[in-house]
Motif scaffolding. Structure first.
Motif, PDB file in Angstrom:
ATOM      1  N   ASP A 175      10.435  -5.451   3.224  1.00  0.00           N
ATOM      2  CA  ASP A 175      10.970  -6.592   3.952  1.00  0.00           C
ATOM      3  C   ASP A 175      10.586  -7.875   3.236  1.00  0.00           C
ATOM      4  N   SER A 213       7.500  -9.319   5.351  1.00  0.00           N
ATOM      5  CA  SER A 213       6.359  -8.410   5.523  1.00  0.00           C
ATOM      6  C   SER A 213       5.929  -7.757   4.227  1.00  0.00           C
ATOM      7  N   ARG A 272       0.204  -3.030   6.055  1.00  0.00           N
ATOM      8  CA  ARG A 272       0.676  -3.747   4.871  1.00  0.00           C
ATOM      9  C   ARG A 272       0.008  -3.206   3.614  1.00  0.00           C
ATOM     10  N   THR A 325       5.264  -2.068   3.147  1.00  0.00           N
ATOM     11  CA  THR A 325       4.436  -1.567   4.239  1.00  0.00           C
ATOM     12  C   THR A 325       4.536  -0.057   4.364  1.00  0.00           C
ATOM     13  N   GLN A 358      13.101  -3.363   6.917  1.00  0.00           N
ATOM     14  CA  GLN A 358      12.260  -2.705   7.914  1.00  0.00           C
ATOM     15  C   GLN A 358      10.801  -3.103   7.693  1.00  0.00           C
ATOM     16  N   THR A 359       9.997  -2.929   8.724  1.00  0.00           N
ATOM     17  CA  THR A 359       8.564  -3.196   8.631  1.00  0.00           C
ATOM     18  C   THR A 359       7.801  -2.056   9.290  1.00  0.00           C
TER      19      THR A 359
END
Length: 252
Positions: free
Chosen positions: A176, A179, A218, A182, A213-214
């Protein structure tokens, strides 16, 4: 449409929406309700969905990692294309860290037999690579995650820190713009961060369904990837967003 293709489409719909009905599937595939019930029963028997009255749902919450068995049935052609492209980016004689998962195992199949030293972060990938004496295989030790068969924990991280690698081929759960990269599992994310820190170059391999997407944990920002390899289904908006952020994306 053959049963295998139909079932893959059902799994894709479930992954995207969480639930499907027999009536909508019957209209989509032009097959009988009985045929679809057989499909759903087979997929339920493999643990890939849960049947409910009039349809099916995912066997897990959308907030958690889908099981390997489900992921291995999704986007198989895209993963093979990604694996072939990643293999073309690697040179014989290199030292390599390779992730697992369904994309990682496809990459292992694409490079087995090459003259490389590969530290496999997953037992499935290690077994594939070890089938050829031409490929030198390392495993990092530590604990093995049930179901995923990935190596995790402090011992695995120490093994990685004791070495330096030319390339890390990273697989991810999600990509993402905000983000970054991940992963669903915290322990897997920790191993990936360590592998990234001891490698001179990072190739991220992920199919187009992961973009935008997340996931929960992380790994790093997009700038950690020297190259992102994905498939032709990545939409124009995502390609533009990656380009604006300076990410180098190669379409397999």
């Amino acid at each position: 449409m053959q049963a295998e293709e139909r079932q893959q489409t059902i799994l894709k719909l479930l992954a995207a929406r969480g639930q499907v009905t027999i009536s909508e599937l019957s209209a989509r595939f032009s097959v009988s309700d009985m045929t679809l019930r057989r499909d759903l029963a087979q997929l339920e028997g493999e643990g890939l969905l849960r049947r409910i009255h009039g349809g099916a749902t995912r066997p897990h919450s959308g907030s958690f990692e889908p099981p390997f068995a489900m992921r291995s049935r999704l986007n198989t052609d895209a993963k093979r294309a990604i694996a072939a492209t990643v293999a073309s980016q690697l040179s014989d004689g290199q030292t390599l860290v390779l992730d697992g998962g369904s994309t990682g195992t496809a990459i292992a199949e694409a490079i087995v037999g090459r003259n490389m030293t590969v530290c496999a972060l997953n037992m499935r990938a290690a077994e594939i690579l070890a089938s050829s004496p031409a490929t030198q295989v390392m495993v990092p030790g530590g604990l093995v995650r049930h179901g995923e068969l990935s190596f995790v924990g402090p011992a695995a991280e120490r093994t990685l820190r004791d070495h330096r690698f030319d390339t890390y081929v990273m697989t991810v759960s999600a990509v993402d713009a905000r983000s970054g990269l991940t992963e669903w599992n915290v322990e897997d994310a920790a191993i990936k961060r360590t592998a990234l820190s001891v490698s001179a170059r990072c190739i991220v391999a992920c199919d187009s369904s992961k973009f935008g997407q997340t996931a929960f944990a992380r790994i790093a920002g997009l700038d950690a990837a020297d190259l992102i390899v994905t498939d032709v289904d990545l939409d124009a908006g995502q390609r533009q967003e990656m380009a604006v952020l300076g990410a180098t994306v190669h379409i397999a």
